[in-house]
Design a protein around this motif. Structure first.
Motif, mmCIF file in Angstrom:
data_model
loop_
_atom_site.group_PDB
_atom_site.id
_atom_site.type_symbol
_atom_site.label_atom_id
_atom_site.label_comp_id
_atom_site.label_asym_id
_atom_site.label_seq_id
_atom_site.Cartn_x
_atom_site.Cartn_y
_atom_site.Cartn_z
ATOM 1 N N ALA A 75 -22.240 -13.824 35.306
ATOM 2 C CA ALA A 75 -21.677 -13.190 34.110
ATOM 3 C C ALA A 75 -21.388 -11.722 34.401
ATOM 4 N N VAL A 76 -20.131 -11.343 34.260
ATOM 5 C CA VAL A 76 -19.718 -9.955 34.468
ATOM 6 C C VAL A 76 -19.914 -9.210 33.153
ATOM 7 N N ASN A 77 -20.788 -8.202 33.178
ATOM 8 C CA ASN A 77 -21.088 -7.445 31.965
ATOM 9 C C ASN A 77 -20.262 -6.169 31.839
ATOM 10 N N SER A 78 -19.822 -5.625 32.971
ATOM 11 C CA SER A 78 -18.954 -4.449 32.949
ATOM 12 C C SER A 78 -18.160 -4.408 34.243
ATOM 13 N N GLU A 79 -16.966 -3.845 34.171
ATOM 14 C CA GLU A 79 -16.093 -3.814 35.339
ATOM 15 C C GLU A 79 -16.702 -3.001 36.475
ATOM 16 N N TYR A 80 -17.029 -1.749 36.230
ATOM 17 C CA TYR A 80 -17.510 -0.895 37.314
ATOM 18 C C TYR A 80 -18.961 -1.166 37.662
ATOM 19 N N GLY A 81 -19.692 -1.875 36.805
ATOM 20 C CA GLY A 81 -21.047 -2.285 37.141
ATOM 21 C C GLY A 81 -21.090 -3.278 38.283
ATOM 22 N N THR A 82 -19.975 -3.933 38.563
ATOM 23 C CA THR A 82 -19.905 -4.886 39.675
ATOM 24 C C THR A 82 -19.578 -4.194 41.003
ATOM 25 N N TYR A 83 -19.178 -2.916 40.964
ATOM 26 C CA TYR A 83 -18.793 -2.205 42.175
ATOM 27 C C TYR A 83 -20.033 -1.720 42.927
ATOM 28 N N PRO A 84 -19.970 -1.660 44.252
ATOM 29 C CA PRO A 84 -21.078 -1.076 45.010
ATOM 30 C C PRO A 84 -20.906 0.441 45.122
ATOM 31 N N SER A 85 -21.997 1.142 45.375
ATOM 32 C CA SER A 85 -21.903 2.553 45.741
ATOM 33 C C SER A 85 -21.396 2.604 47.173
ATOM 34 N N SER A 86 -20.646 3.658 47.501
ATOM 35 C CA SER A 86 -20.130 3.741 48.868
ATOM 36 C C SER A 86 -20.098 5.185 49.354
ATOM 37 N N PHE A 87 -20.237 5.314 50.660
ATOM 38 C CA PHE A 87 -20.122 6.597 51.341
ATOM 39 C C PHE A 87 -19.202 6.372 52.524
ATOM 40 N N THR A 88 -18.148 7.165 52.632
ATOM 41 C CA THR A 88 -17.216 7.017 53.749
ATOM 42 C C THR A 88 -16.953 8.369 54.387
ATOM 43 N N MET A 89 -16.676 8.323 55.666
ATOM 44 C CA MET A 89 -16.260 9.508 56.405
ATOM 45 C C MET A 89 -15.086 9.082 57.282
ATOM 46 N N GLU A 90 -14.035 9.860 57.259
ATOM 47 C CA GLU A 90 -12.882 9.519 58.078
ATOM 48 C C GLU A 90 -12.297 10.768 58.705
#
Length: 95
Positions: A75-90
């Motif tokens: 059950a999806v309760n919120s859109e951004y609640g399904t997103y992971p935290s991320s750290f990127t370096m490029e």
């Protein structure tokens, strides 16, 4: 609720976004953006810094973190609640 997962890229009908950038030094720029889903009240916060290494290259560091109710099983309760935290370096090189 008024929120449900659909086959489109944007499951809600109302969003808002607010962002800004600040030149900390001539070589370093900081940026922040918050995107909000106004239907389920979830948010995505992104912090970004761009450091110029030379005339043709730069280093980018990004931290993104979601704010929202996490899924309950399938059950999806919120859109951004399904997103992971991320750290990127490029590293970007232009020629």
């Amino acid at each position: 609720a008024d929120y449900q997962l659909t086959t489109t890229s944007y499951p809600a009908r109302r969003y808002s976004a607010f962002g800004g950038s600040y030149e900390m030094t001539p070589l370093l720029i900081g940026q922040a953006v918050i995107i909000s889903n106004l239907v389920d009240h979830s948010h995505l916060l992104s912090l970004n810094s761009v450091y110029s290494l030379s005339d043709e290259s730069e280093m980018v560091v990004n931290l993104s973190t979601p704010v929202g109710e996490k899924p309950d099983g399938f059950a999806v309760n919120s859109e951004y609640g399904t997103y992971p935290s991320s750290f990127t370096m490029e590293f970007r090189i232009y020629f």
